[in-house]
Design an enzyme around this catalytic site. Structure first.
Site, short mmCIF file in Angstrom:
data_model
loop_
_atom_site.label_atom_id
_atom_site.label_comp_id
_atom_site.label_asym_id
_atom_site.label_seq_id
_atom_site.Cartn_x
_atom_site.Cartn_y
_atom_site.Cartn_z
N ASP A 83 0.82 -1.22 0.00
CA ASP A 83 0.00 0.00 0.00
C ASP A 83 0.85 1.27 0.00
O ASP A 83 2.04 1.24 0.27
CB ASP A 83 -0.96 0.01 1.19
N GLU A 150 1.37 -1.52 5.85
CA GLU A 150 2.71 -1.19 6.32
C GLU A 150 3.17 -2.22 7.34
O GLU A 150 2.60 -2.33 8.40
CB GLU A 150 2.69 0.20 6.93
#
Length: 151
Positions: A83, A150
């Site tokens: 992402d 993350e």
């Protein structure tokens, strides 16, 4: 004052790294909307005849066998997240769910035009893909682990 060159980042070296990074900038992948990125990684693995596994949340593991003579080496694990943080200038009408990013070369820097570039962690993804597609590296087993968020 910017010294922006409108130039394709695929002209940068090492070419495999920048070619892969450019491809990633063309795939919308803000946090929470990773189906296109996931599909791209799965297609990449199939194209390069690499083993691929996914877990129930969407993380992807791509495995590359060791080169001949290096089978007894320890496995190297490369990790990156899929992402990106979607930020844009207030005057920019970019839609992070549909639009590709517009990377430009700005002097010695690569940046995006009016948006974040997605280099965190797109450059990590691109580096792992460059290693996975390389046919001229001698290596033990390689596992590239791509997380949905993350780390």
């Amino acid at each position: 004052m910017y010294k922006t060159k409108v130039m394709n980042i695929e002209t940068l070296q090492p070419s495999s790294l920048w070619s892969n990074f450019y491809k990633l900038t063309q795939i919308p992948h803000p946090s929470g909307y990773l189906s296109q990125m996931s599909d791209f990684l799965k297609s990449f693995a199939k194209q390069h005849q690499l083993e691929i596994k996914t877990d129930k949340v969407g993380n992807i593991l791509i495995k590359k066998s060791a080169t001949i003579g290096f089978e007894d080496r320890q496995t190297i694990v490369l990790q990156a997240h899929m992402d990106m943080v979607p930020q844009k200038n207030s005057t920019n009408e970019h839609d992070f769910l549909k639009d590709a990013l517009s990377p430009v070369i700005d002097g010695d820097w690569v940046r995006a035009s009016g948006t974040t570039l997605g280099a965190d962690n797109g450059i990590g993804l691109a580096a792992a893909l460059a290693v996975l597609e390389s046919n001229d590296l001698q290596h033990g087993p390689i596992e590239a682990f791509f997380t949905i968020d993350e780390e």
